[in-house]
Design a protein around this motif. Structure first.
Motif, PDB file in Angstrom:
ATOM      1  N   ASN A 195       1.255   0.694  -8.183  1.00  0.00           N
ATOM      2  CA  ASN A 195       1.376  -0.710  -8.862  1.00  0.00           C
ATOM      3  C   ASN A 195       1.846  -1.820  -7.813  1.00  0.00           C
ATOM      4  OD1 ASN A 195       0.752   0.499 -11.208  1.00  0.00           O
ATOM      5  ND2 ASN A 195       2.887   0.306 -12.113  1.00  0.00           N
ATOM      6  N   THR A 196       2.636  -1.631  -7.085  1.00  0.00           N
ATOM      7  CA  THR A 196       2.965  -2.683  -6.082  1.00  0.00           C
ATOM      8  C   THR A 196       1.887  -2.753  -5.100  1.00  0.00           C
ATOM      9  OG1 THR A 196       5.354  -2.101  -6.404  1.00  0.00           O
ATOM     10  CG2 THR A 196       4.769  -3.395  -4.505  1.00  0.00           C
ATOM     11  N   LEU A 197       1.353  -1.918  -4.577  1.00  0.00           N
ATOM     12  CA  LEU A 197       0.268  -1.756  -3.700  1.00  0.00           C
ATOM     13  C   LEU A 197      -0.920  -2.809  -4.281  1.00  0.00           C
ATOM     14  CD1 LEU A 197      -0.316  -0.652  -0.661  1.00  0.00           C
ATOM     15  CD2 LEU A 197      -1.549   1.188  -2.032  1.00  0.00           C
ATOM     16  N   ALA A 198      -1.212  -2.223  -5.297  1.00  0.00           N
ATOM     17  CA  ALA A 198      -2.384  -2.976  -6.131  1.00  0.00           C
ATOM     18  C   ALA A 198      -2.042  -4.667  -6.522  1.00  0.00           C
ATOM     19  CB  ALA A 198      -2.546  -2.516  -7.528  1.00  0.00           C
ATOM     20  N   ALA A 199      -0.708  -5.050  -6.536  1.00  0.00           N
ATOM     21  CA  ALA A 199      -0.659  -6.347  -6.662  1.00  0.00           C
ATOM     22  C   ALA A 199      -0.458  -7.071  -5.304  1.00  0.00           C
ATOM     23  CB  ALA A 199       0.794  -6.247  -7.405  1.00  0.00           C
ATOM     24  N   ALA A 200      -0.191  -6.476  -4.324  1.00  0.00           N
ATOM     25  CA  ALA A 200      -0.098  -7.237  -2.960  1.00  0.00           C
ATOM     26  C   ALA A 200      -1.431  -7.926  -2.767  1.00  0.00           C
ATOM     27  CB  ALA A 200       0.025  -6.219  -1.745  1.00  0.00           C
ATOM     28  N   PRO A 201      -1.225  -9.361  -2.086  1.00  0.00           N
ATOM     29  CA  PRO A 201      -2.225 -10.188  -1.795  1.00  0.00           C
ATOM     30  C   PRO A 201      -3.288  -9.579  -0.874  1.00  0.00           C
ATOM     31  CG  PRO A 201      -0.111 -11.265  -1.707  1.00  0.00           C
ATOM     32  CD  PRO A 201       0.281  -9.810  -1.684  1.00  0.00           C
ATOM     33  N   GLU A 202      -4.581  -9.967  -1.017  1.00  0.00           N
ATOM     34  CA  GLU A 202      -5.618  -9.325  -0.212  1.00  0.00           C
ATOM     35  C   GLU A 202      -5.296  -9.638   0.964  1.00  0.00           C
ATOM     36  OE1 GLU A 202      -9.367 -10.439  -1.908  1.00  0.00           O
ATOM     37  OE2 GLU A 202      -9.035  -9.899  -3.998  1.00  0.00           O
TER      38      GLU A 202
ATOM     39  N   VAL B 257      -2.884  -9.451   2.815  1.00  0.00           N
ATOM     40  CA  VAL B 257      -1.682  -8.679   3.832  1.00  0.00           C
ATOM     41  C   VAL B 257      -2.463  -7.464   4.177  1.00  0.00           C
ATOM     42  CG1 VAL B 257       0.293  -7.282   2.898  1.00  0.00           C
ATOM     43  CG2 VAL B 257      -0.145  -9.299   1.717  1.00  0.00           C
ATOM     44  N   ALA B 258      -1.927  -7.243   5.394  1.00  0.00           N
ATOM     45  CA  ALA B 258      -2.424  -6.190   6.261  1.00  0.00           C
ATOM     46  C   ALA B 258      -1.968  -4.828   5.656  1.00  0.00           C
ATOM     47  CB  ALA B 258      -1.580  -6.096   7.678  1.00  0.00           C
ATOM     48  N   PRO B 259      -2.467  -3.797   5.782  1.00  0.00           N
ATOM     49  CA  PRO B 259      -2.253  -2.484   5.014  1.00  0.00           C
ATOM     50  C   PRO B 259      -0.852  -1.859   5.120  1.00  0.00           C
ATOM     51  CG  PRO B 259      -4.545  -2.190   6.113  1.00  0.00           C
ATOM     52  CD  PRO B 259      -3.856  -3.593   6.623  1.00  0.00           C
ATOM     53  N   ILE B 260      -0.353  -1.906   6.458  1.00  0.00           N
ATOM     54  CA  ILE B 260       1.050  -1.386   6.615  1.00  0.00           C
ATOM     55  C   ILE B 260       2.132  -2.312   5.907  1.00  0.00           C
ATOM     56  CG2 ILE B 260       1.453  -2.659   8.890  1.00  0.00           C
ATOM     57  CD1 ILE B 260       2.502   1.029   7.597  1.00  0.00           C
ATOM     58  N   GLU B 261       1.658  -3.728   5.843  1.00  0.00           N
ATOM     59  CA  GLU B 261       2.410  -4.513   5.141  1.00  0.00           C
ATOM     60  C   GLU B 261       2.450  -4.412   3.674  1.00  0.00           C
ATOM     61  OE1 GLU B 261       4.713  -6.166   6.633  1.00  0.00           O
ATOM     62  OE2 GLU B 261       4.029  -5.874   8.532  1.00  0.00           O
ATOM     63  N   ALA B 262       1.265  -4.119   3.140  1.00  0.00           N
ATOM     64  CA  ALA B 262       1.232  -3.588   1.561  1.00  0.00           C
ATOM     65  C   ALA B 262       2.012  -2.466   1.433  1.00  0.00           C
ATOM     66  CB  ALA B 262      -0.102  -3.581   1.221  1.00  0.00           C
ATOM     67  N   VAL B 263       1.792  -1.330   2.172  1.00  0.00           N
ATOM     68  CA  VAL B 263       2.629  -0.345   2.014  1.00  0.00           C
ATOM     69  C   VAL B 263       4.216  -0.324   2.094  1.00  0.00           C
ATOM     70  CG1 VAL B 263       3.409   2.164   3.221  1.00  0.00           C
ATOM     71  CG2 VAL B 263       0.826   1.545   2.809  1.00  0.00           C
ATOM     72  N   ALA B 264       4.565  -1.564   3.045  1.00  0.00           N
ATOM     73  CA  ALA B 264       6.109  -1.554   3.148  1.00  0.00           C
ATOM     74  C   ALA B 264       6.587  -2.146   1.946  1.00  0.00           C
ATOM     75  CB  ALA B 264       6.120  -2.954   4.467  1.00  0.00           C
ATOM     76  N   ALA B 265       5.783  -2.986   1.187  1.00  0.00           N
ATOM     77  CA  ALA B 265       5.957  -3.818  -0.269  1.00  0.00           C
ATOM     78  C   ALA B 265       6.121  -2.632  -1.299  1.00  0.00           C
ATOM     79  CB  ALA B 265       4.961  -4.939  -0.595  1.00  0.00           C
ATOM     80  N   ALA B 266       5.232  -1.778  -1.198  1.00  0.00           N
ATOM     81  CA  ALA B 266       5.350  -0.533  -2.147  1.00  0.00           C
ATOM     82  C   ALA B 266       6.680   0.368  -1.774  1.00  0.00           C
ATOM     83  CB  ALA B 266       4.187   0.325  -2.134  1.00  0.00           C
ATOM     84  N   LEU B 267       7.054   0.763  -0.675  1.00  0.00           N
ATOM     85  CA  LEU B 267       8.415   1.201  -0.438  1.00  0.00           C
ATOM     86  C   LEU B 267       9.627   0.557  -0.611  1.00  0.00           C
ATOM     87  CD1 LEU B 267       7.653   2.348   3.222  1.00  0.00           C
ATOM     88  CD2 LEU B 267       7.079   3.605   1.159  1.00  0.00           C
ATOM     89  N   ALA B 268       9.433  -0.691  -0.680  1.00  0.00           N
ATOM     90  CA  ALA B 268      10.457  -1.636  -1.058  1.00  0.00           C
ATOM     91  C   ALA B 268      10.716  -1.520  -2.678  1.00  0.00           C
ATOM     92  CB  ALA B 268      10.532  -3.151  -0.443  1.00  0.00           C
ATOM     93  N   ALA B 269       9.441  -1.625  -3.374  1.00  0.00           N
ATOM     94  CA  ALA B 269       9.650  -1.571  -4.757  1.00  0.00           C
ATOM     95  C   ALA B 269      10.066  -0.319  -5.244  1.00  0.00           C
ATOM     96  CB  ALA B 269       8.281  -1.947  -5.137  1.00  0.00           C
ATOM     97  N   ALA B 270       9.890   0.834  -4.616  1.00  0.00           N
ATOM     98  CA  ALA B 270      10.170   2.228  -4.868  1.00  0.00           C
ATOM     99  C   ALA B 270      11.601   2.505  -4.524  1.00  0.00           C
ATOM    100  CB  ALA B 270       9.379   3.172  -4.296  1.00  0.00           C
TER     101      ALA B 270
ATOM    102  N   LEU C   4      -4.874   2.024  -1.115  1.00  0.00           N
ATOM    103  CA  LEU C   4      -5.544   1.300   0.083  1.00  0.00           C
ATOM    104  C   LEU C   4      -6.975   1.144   0.119  1.00  0.00           C
ATOM    105  CD1 LEU C   4      -2.773   2.450   2.770  1.00  0.00           C
ATOM    106  CD2 LEU C   4      -3.181   0.193   1.914  1.00  0.00           C
ATOM    107  N   ARG C   5      -7.714   2.285  -0.098  1.00  0.00           N
ATOM    108  CA  ARG C   5      -8.888   2.325  -0.398  1.00  0.00           C
ATOM    109  C   ARG C   5      -9.559   1.294  -1.320  1.00  0.00           C
ATOM    110  NH1 ARG C   5      -7.687   7.939  -0.318  1.00  0.00           N
ATOM    111  NH2 ARG C   5      -7.739   8.762   1.881  1.00  0.00           N
ATOM    112  N   ALA C   6      -8.831   1.615  -2.602  1.00  0.00           N
ATOM    113  CA  ALA C   6      -8.894   0.576  -3.480  1.00  0.00           C
ATOM    114  C   ALA C   6      -9.086  -0.983  -3.244  1.00  0.00           C
ATOM    115  CB  ALA C   6      -8.408   0.959  -4.764  1.00  0.00           C
ATOM    116  N   ARG C   7      -8.254  -1.048  -2.101  1.00  0.00           N
ATOM    117  CA  ARG C   7      -8.283  -2.443  -1.640  1.00  0.00           C
ATOM    118  C   ARG C   7      -9.203  -2.718  -0.656  1.00  0.00           C
ATOM    119  NH1 ARG C   7      -3.484  -5.304  -2.163  1.00  0.00           N
ATOM    120  NH2 ARG C   7      -3.414  -5.996   0.172  1.00  0.00           N
ATOM    121  N   GLY C   8     -10.066  -1.930  -0.285  1.00  0.00           N
ATOM    122  CA  GLY C   8     -11.242  -1.889   1.042  1.00  0.00           C
ATOM    123  C   GLY C   8     -10.747  -1.561   2.195  1.00  0.00           C
TER     124      GLY C   8
END
Length: 200
Positions: free
Chosen positions: A80-87, A89-102, A145-149
């Motif tokens: 959910n956090t990955l999907a909500a990250a701004p477009e 945002v770099a992939p690793i930064e989107a993953v970082a946000a997901a880790l923080a949420a978890a 991440l693939r769903a984000r392109g």
């Protein structure tokens, strides 16, 4: 007939006693620590919790799942956090946000996490189950991440790197006193990864 009615009433009462899931979790960890995972049965856990085996199976498929019951919530937080990250945002930064949420899911659960980890480390079957859980989390991140392109191999690399950071940070957090939150340790581990990949 009276005995049967009493048993049914007892079952209904145990079913609706508050925090049955938490009580089963606590009872299981106590018993795993005292007797070992292999020597503990579902009946033992239910009895220690003051509940019935039927109640146990309403919450967990088997005695392993007491230790892995939170995996679904963890994966949901990642995705959910990955999907909500701004477009942008770099992939690793989107993953970082997901880790923080978890990490927020662990809140005040340092003591529980330490006890759980001791049980898992002591049992080969549980260590294998933990690796499967991490692999599933990585696959879910890669799909997100693939769903984000994000194309492969970038999606897979970012997901695998994220899970490696999560695992290492979690292990470090377990070894600490619990004064720092998991999110802080994850941020430090991500910073270390960036230093390593930058050739520092």
């Amino acid at each position: 007939m009276a005995a049967r009615a009493w048993a049914e009433a007892s079952e209904r009462a145990s079913r609706w006693q508050p925090n049955a899931r938490g009580r089963l979790e606590e009872a299981a960890l106590e018993l795993y620590g005292e007797r070992g995972f292999e020597q503990t049965t579902v009946a033992d856990i239910a009895q220690r919790a003051g509940l019935t085996e039927r109640t146990f199976f309403r919450h967990y498929a088997d005695k392993r799942e007491v230790l892995f019951g939170g995996s679904g919530s963890l994966q949901e937080a990642f995705v959910n956090t990955l999907a909500a990250a701004p477009e942008a945002v770099a992939p690793i930064e989107a993953v970082a946000a997901a880790l923080a949420a978890a990490a927020d899911l662990f809140g005040e659960r340092h003591a529980f996490a330490c006890r759980r980890q001791r049980v898992i480390v002591a049992n080969a079957e549980l260590r294998e189950r933990e690796l499967i859980k991490l692999a599933n989390l990585s696959a879910a991140l890669a799909d997100g991440l693939r769903a984000r392109g994000v194309a492969d191999p970038a999606a897979s690399l970012a997901a695998e790197a994220g899970i490696a950071v999560f695992k290492i940070a979690f292990d470090c957090w377990i070894e600490e006193s619990g004064e720092r939150d998991l999110a802080e340790v994850i941020r430090e581990s991500l910073a270390e990864l960036k230093v390593v990949t930058a050739g520092g």
